[in-house]
Motif scaffolding. Structure first.
Motif: not given
Length: 139
Positions: A49-53, A65-71, A87-92
């Protein structure tokens, strides 16, 4: 400061994100979860998912932040995410993610044509991750 949380994302490559926030939005396997300060303690599995902070310095300062699964673990205003990758938006590199998307789509077609179910599933996950990176990188 009681009106903030610390958000940390850890991958096999180390600490990928470490900032203070007043709101976090993630997608668990059961649905979206909005987290504000003093949230009850939880542990939950995450979807791709795309995480919003929302950072504490300014309500308009949002990190994607693009998060690929996890806990995810939320405990006493500390949010810890352990993921295979993030990965953060700026690093993609969006063009690289676009190529990964095309490759995954091709792999799905080939695997389906040859009735290789395991390879179809792997390619679908790769496609989902590529699309997630594209969405976040294009914000």
């Amino acid at each position: 400061m009681a009106d903030m949380m610390t958000v940390q994302i850890v991958t096999p490559d180390g600490l990928k994100y470490d900032h203070h926030a007043n709101f976090v939005l993630v997608k668990t396997t059961d649905g979206e979860l909005g987290i504000m300060t003093n949230h009850e303690n939880i542990i939950a599995p995450l979807d791709v998912h795309e995480m919003k902070v929302r950072r504490i310095d300014d309500d308009s300062h949002v990190d994607w932040i693009a998060v690929n699964g996890g806990i995810i673990e939320v405990q006493n205003n500390l949010i810890t995410i352990v993921a295979d990758s993030a990965e953060r938006e700026r690093d993609i590199d969006v063009s690289r993610a676009e190529r990964a998307k095309l490759r995954a789509e091709r792999d799905i077609q080939e695997a389906e044509a040859q009735h290789r179910i395991d390879e179809v599933q792997r390619a679908k996950i790769a496609l989902q991750r590529a699309l997630n990176r594209i969405n976040v990188g294009s914000k």
